[in-house]
Design a protein around this motif. Sequence first.
Motif, PDB file in Angstrom:
ATOM      1  N   GLY A 515      26.826  56.008  30.790  1.00 36.42           N
ATOM      2  CA  GLY A 515      25.673  56.101  31.677  1.00 36.42           C
ATOM      3  C   GLY A 515      24.980  54.766  31.837  1.00 36.42           C
ATOM      4  N   TYR A 516      24.919  54.011  30.739  1.00 36.12           N
ATOM      5  CA  TYR A 516      24.364  52.647  30.800  1.00 36.12           C
ATOM      6  C   TYR A 516      25.197  51.775  31.727  1.00 36.12           C
ATOM      7  CZ  TYR A 516      23.918  47.763  29.350  1.00 36.12           C
ATOM      8  OH  TYR A 516      23.809  46.391  29.352  1.00 36.12           O
ATOM      9  N   LEU A 517      26.535  51.802  31.573  1.00 38.22           N
ATOM     10  CA  LEU A 517      27.386  50.993  32.442  1.00 38.22           C
ATOM     11  C   LEU A 517      27.301  51.464  33.900  1.00 38.22           C
ATOM     12  CD1 LEU A 517      30.622  50.284  30.361  1.00 38.22           C
ATOM     13  CD2 LEU A 517      28.780  48.706  30.959  1.00 38.22           C
ATOM     14  N   THR A 518      27.071  52.759  34.100  1.00 40.84           N
ATOM     15  CA  THR A 518      26.854  53.245  35.461  1.00 40.84           C
ATOM     16  C   THR A 518      25.610  52.608  36.068  1.00 40.84           C
ATOM     17  OG1 THR A 518      27.943  55.358  35.007  1.00 40.84           O
ATOM     18  CG2 THR A 518      26.428  55.304  36.869  1.00 40.84           C
ATOM     19  N   MET A 519      24.535  52.551  35.292  1.00 39.27           N
ATOM     20  CA  MET A 519      23.312  51.912  35.786  1.00 39.27           C
ATOM     21  C   MET A 519      23.511  50.417  35.982  1.00 39.27           C
ATOM     22  SD  MET A 519      20.984  54.023  36.567  1.00 39.27           S
ATOM     23  CE  MET A 519      19.890  52.659  36.960  1.00 39.27           C
ATOM     24  N   MET A 520      24.256  49.777  35.091  1.00 36.08           N
ATOM     25  CA  MET A 520      24.559  48.357  35.284  1.00 36.08           C
ATOM     26  C   MET A 520      25.361  48.149  36.565  1.00 36.08           C
ATOM     27  SD  MET A 520      23.266  46.284  33.045  1.00 36.08           S
ATOM     28  CE  MET A 520      24.298  44.830  33.225  1.00 36.08           C
ATOM     29  N   GLY A 521      26.297  49.042  36.829  1.00 33.02           N
ATOM     30  CA  GLY A 521      27.128  48.902  38.016  1.00 33.02           C
ATOM     31  C   GLY A 521      26.344  49.040  39.307  1.00 33.02           C
ATOM     32  N   VAL A 522      25.472  50.044  39.381  1.00 33.79           N
ATOM     33  CA  VAL A 522      24.748  50.261  40.643  1.00 33.79           C
ATOM     34  C   VAL A 522      23.652  49.226  40.860  1.00 33.79           C
ATOM     35  CG1 VAL A 522      25.255  52.732  40.670  1.00 33.79           C
ATOM     36  CG2 VAL A 522      23.125  51.932  39.619  1.00 33.79           C
ATOM     37  N   PRO A 575      19.361  47.312  33.091  1.00 32.71           N
ATOM     38  CA  PRO A 575      19.365  47.614  34.529  1.00 32.71           C
ATOM     39  C   PRO A 575      18.010  48.002  35.098  1.00 32.71           C
ATOM     40  CG  PRO A 575      20.580  49.275  33.269  1.00 32.71           C
ATOM     41  CD  PRO A 575      20.315  48.140  32.342  1.00 32.71           C
ATOM     42  N   ILE A 576      17.079  48.404  34.250  1.00 32.71           N
ATOM     43  CA  ILE A 576      15.759  48.792  34.766  1.00 32.71           C
ATOM     44  C   ILE A 576      15.086  47.638  35.494  1.00 32.71           C
ATOM     45  CG2 ILE A 576      14.521  48.195  32.647  1.00 32.71           C
ATOM     46  CD1 ILE A 576      13.895  51.220  35.003  1.00 32.71           C
ATOM     47  N   PHE A 577      15.425  46.397  35.145  1.00 33.17           N
ATOM     48  CA  PHE A 577      14.801  45.236  35.785  1.00 33.17           C
ATOM     49  C   PHE A 577      15.443  44.885  37.127  1.00 33.17           C
ATOM     50  CE2 PHE A 577      14.095  44.365  31.146  1.00 33.17           C
ATOM     51  CZ  PHE A 577      12.735  44.643  31.166  1.00 33.17           C
ATOM     52  N   PHE A 578      16.482  45.636  37.507  1.00 33.71           N
ATOM     53  CA  PHE A 578      17.188  45.345  38.756  1.00 33.71           C
ATOM     54  C   PHE A 578      17.286  46.576  39.653  1.00 33.71           C
ATOM     55  CE2 PHE A 578      18.715  42.691  35.292  1.00 33.71           C
ATOM     56  CZ  PHE A 578      18.474  41.414  35.792  1.00 33.71           C
ATOM     57  N   VAL A 579      16.363  47.502  39.445  1.00 30.06           N
ATOM     58  CA  VAL A 579      16.387  48.745  40.219  1.00 30.06           C
ATOM     59  C   VAL A 579      16.226  48.473  41.708  1.00 30.06           C
ATOM     60  CG1 VAL A 579      15.153  50.917  40.598  1.00 30.06           C
ATOM     61  CG2 VAL A 579      15.623  50.154  38.278  1.00 30.06           C
ATOM     62  N   ASP A 580      15.540  47.386  42.059  1.00 33.29           N
ATOM     63  CA  ASP A 580      15.335  47.085  43.481  1.00 33.29           C
ATOM     64  C   ASP A 580      16.637  46.751  44.200  1.00 33.29           C
ATOM     65  OD1 ASP A 580      15.639  44.710  42.058  1.00 33.29           O
ATOM     66  OD2 ASP A 580      14.347  43.565  43.404  1.00 33.29           O
ATOM     67  N   GLN A 581      17.721  46.521  43.442  1.00 33.71           N
ATOM     68  CA  GLN A 581      19.012  46.194  44.052  1.00 33.71           C
ATOM     69  C   GLN A 581      19.827  47.442  44.399  1.00 33.71           C
ATOM     70  OE1 GLN A 581      19.954  42.887  44.719  1.00 33.71           O
ATOM     71  NE2 GLN A 581      17.793  42.598  44.162  1.00 33.71           N
ATOM     72  N   ILE A 582      19.413  48.602  43.907  1.00 31.41           N
ATOM     73  CA  ILE A 582      20.211  49.815  44.058  1.00 31.41           C
ATOM     74  C   ILE A 582      20.287  50.245  45.524  1.00 31.41           C
ATOM     75  CG2 ILE A 582      20.367  52.264  43.473  1.00 31.41           C
ATOM     76  CD1 ILE A 582      19.050  51.628  40.811  1.00 31.41           C
ATOM     77  N   LYS A 583      21.492  50.529  45.969  1.00 32.20           N
ATOM     78  CA  LYS A 583      21.719  51.064  47.304  1.00 32.20           C
ATOM     79  C   LYS A 583      22.229  52.506  47.261  1.00 32.20           C
ATOM     80  CE  LYS A 583      22.836  46.557  49.354  1.00 32.20           C
ATOM     81  NZ  LYS A 583      23.864  45.755  50.094  1.00 32.20           N
ATOM     82  N   ALA A 584      22.884  52.865  46.180  1.00 32.23           N
ATOM     83  CA  ALA A 584      23.513  54.179  46.076  1.00 32.23           C
ATOM     84  C   ALA A 584      22.502  55.251  45.680  1.00 32.23           C
ATOM     85  CB  ALA A 584      24.631  54.131  45.038  1.00 32.23           C
ATOM     86  N   PRO A 585      22.642  56.461  46.192  1.00 32.74           N
ATOM     87  CA  PRO A 585      21.843  57.576  45.687  1.00 32.74           C
ATOM     88  C   PRO A 585      22.231  57.880  44.246  1.00 32.74           C
ATOM     89  CG  PRO A 585      23.536  58.366  47.180  1.00 32.74           C
ATOM     90  CD  PRO A 585      23.564  56.873  47.264  1.00 32.74           C
ATOM     91  N   LEU A 586      21.268  58.319  43.443  1.00 34.99           N
ATOM     92  CA  LEU A 586      21.496  58.545  42.017  1.00 34.99           C
ATOM     93  C   LEU A 586      21.173  59.980  41.620  1.00 34.99           C
ATOM     94  CD1 LEU A 586      19.841  55.383  40.375  1.00 34.99           C
ATOM     95  CD2 LEU A 586      22.242  55.705  40.997  1.00 34.99           C
ATOM     96  N   LEU A 587      21.947  60.492  40.670  1.00 33.93           N
ATOM     97  CA  LEU A 587      21.640  61.734  39.972  1.00 33.93           C
ATOM     98  C   LEU A 587      21.646  61.432  38.490  1.00 33.93           C
ATOM     99  CD1 LEU A 587      21.281  64.809  39.599  1.00 33.93           C
ATOM    100  CD2 LEU A 587      23.781  65.020  39.706  1.00 33.93           C
TER     101      LEU A 587
END
Length: 660
Positions: A515-522, A575-587
């Motif tokens: 789950g951590y790597l998923t957040m790092m990826g997005v 990844p919490i410090f890069f949330v503004d980069q997220i483009k994908a919808p998350l569950l």
Amino acid sequence: MRALIRFAIVICMSIFAAAQTLPVPQAITDPKQIASKPNANVEQNQQSLSIEKLYMTRQVGRASWSPDGKTIVFVSNISGRNNLWLVAAEGGWPTQLTVSDQRQTAPAWSPDGKWIAYMSDYDGDEQWDVFIVSPKTGQVVDLTHTREIAEEYPRWSADGRYLAYTVKPKTASVFEIDVYDMLMRDVKHITTGTPADKLNENPIWSHDGKWIAYTQEQAKGTDSNIFVAEVATGQSSLLTPHDGEQHYRCNDFSPDGKKLLITSNAANGYANVGLLEIASKKISWLTKDKWEISGGNFSPDGKRIVWTANVEGNSDIYSHDLITSKTAALALNKGVNQLAGEHSAFSKDGSRLLYNHNGASAPGDLWVYQLATGKSQQVTHSLVAGVRAEDMVEPFLVHYPSRDGKWTISAFVYVPYNMVRNGQNAAIVYVHGGPTSQTVNSFNRFIQHMVNQGYMVIAPNYRGSTGYGKEFQQANLFDMGGGDLQDVLAAADFIKQTGFPDPKKIVLMGGSYGGYLTMMGVTKAPAVWGAGVPIVPFVNWFTEIQNEDPVLQQSDLATMGDPEKNKALFEDRSPIFFVDQIKAPLLLLAGGNDPRCPKEEAQQVVDAVKKRGGTVEYKVYENEGHGFARVENQIDAYQRVSGFLKAHVPPADCNCSLTE
């Protein structure tokens, strides 16, 4: 977890000297060689492969022989909860022994047959107590009654008077070993004062009850030692002095008490099996291979031992004759074959072996192997009516180069039947947790469901995974979310190159460290992903270390360094410090009582994404911990995931509408 169908298969054994190298399976390296198999009997959205059906297939866990060899106690969620069940050793209809809403595991039958010890926690909080239950009356006794202290993995002494187990207060980072006197009802401390960055585990009794061997592991996970403690005095002796970082783990005492069966990477950097002579501290290596080999047990007469070998995610069982030095490979069904039995895989008379078989199309079940006849018999039957093994997909083993060229990454690729190579399909990159773990060729209910829904799946064993040696396993130390993330991104590259998926319809998904790597990826590669599903993730190294269980806190400090001294690294890998980069919808899914990745970690993401107007869905299962143990929660969680992915990353020809 039905009428149980008994059958036996005759198996052959290949005989070879222990030093011989294990065969290496063929892996696909060219993505274009990945193909979809035609199957006229399997249709997309097949009801028998629905979430409800697949998660009603039984889950069979840890087990133990009765002293007379007639009965097996095992853990199963047949009732929807992980409780204890009894079944005849030759198979038959199982009967429920314990009835509880709480999960139970690690059953160990007492030598006199009167009690079965086990451990149980509270809504997944991992604050385990040790219980005993009468196999005849079902009477249950909580031996420890310590709500703020965890006692785990009870083991009986040969005379049945004592139980050894590991113990850890909720606020402590150290597991110690205690012995409970069933007669006097008091506790003796075998180990005390263990340093905060170490823990003791896996207590093993000598047959005369005078000694307990155990393993002491460093928080960093790169070094461990074997000790033997005199029960009467509590004095421990180090048996594996060494320079540098090496793993040593104790597996079993020889019947005469003179040797230990051990697993260690000291010989060549890979896990191998050896015999450790207690008096001289000398090791005689029985294997020197470059795969993951794990010690099992001595036979009751001390003439043979058994071990397992994990080769590219498939595990086989081997029997080694100590008189002739010959090793026999049991020709079992392909998949993951593991020795079972809390005390020993051998029945008390030494005539049979208890093991668990698991494969891509076969949920884990208990089997009994007859040493004299070379026949195996299935004891439990997990598949429910309507779920057929032939409808499920067997994965391809693939290899691809890491992006930095340092490693060959191994992965399993699942391709739906009848899929067209037209660049219009959807795919999932499925990331295991750990990170010191491994995706193996085992039964995965969610993967089989999603494949039947029209999704390709690739499950990579990124650097840091087990199964490929010491150097590979330690390759992500002080680089969490760095090179291992690149290996995950390379998995997406590989799956795209097969020509099956639409590059815009790639999903990233995983649990715990996955789950951590998923957040790092997005956050670090936002353009790659059509959706992200982090399950019980952590997202902020600073808050994770502050709030997680103290054992994991010591581990994270040992593998990531000090948060203040390495502040820049901690920030870059959070990844919490890069949330503004997220483009994908998350569950995001979380457990309300999770001591490893507290629900507040996922909540940080939800709050941040909502604040910037992004798409995020969130569910907390308040009566669960790090893993969702209750069947109704498993069904609900993965129905949510399936529905979410169909809405945002629909498979080809699924009659779904893309959510904008």
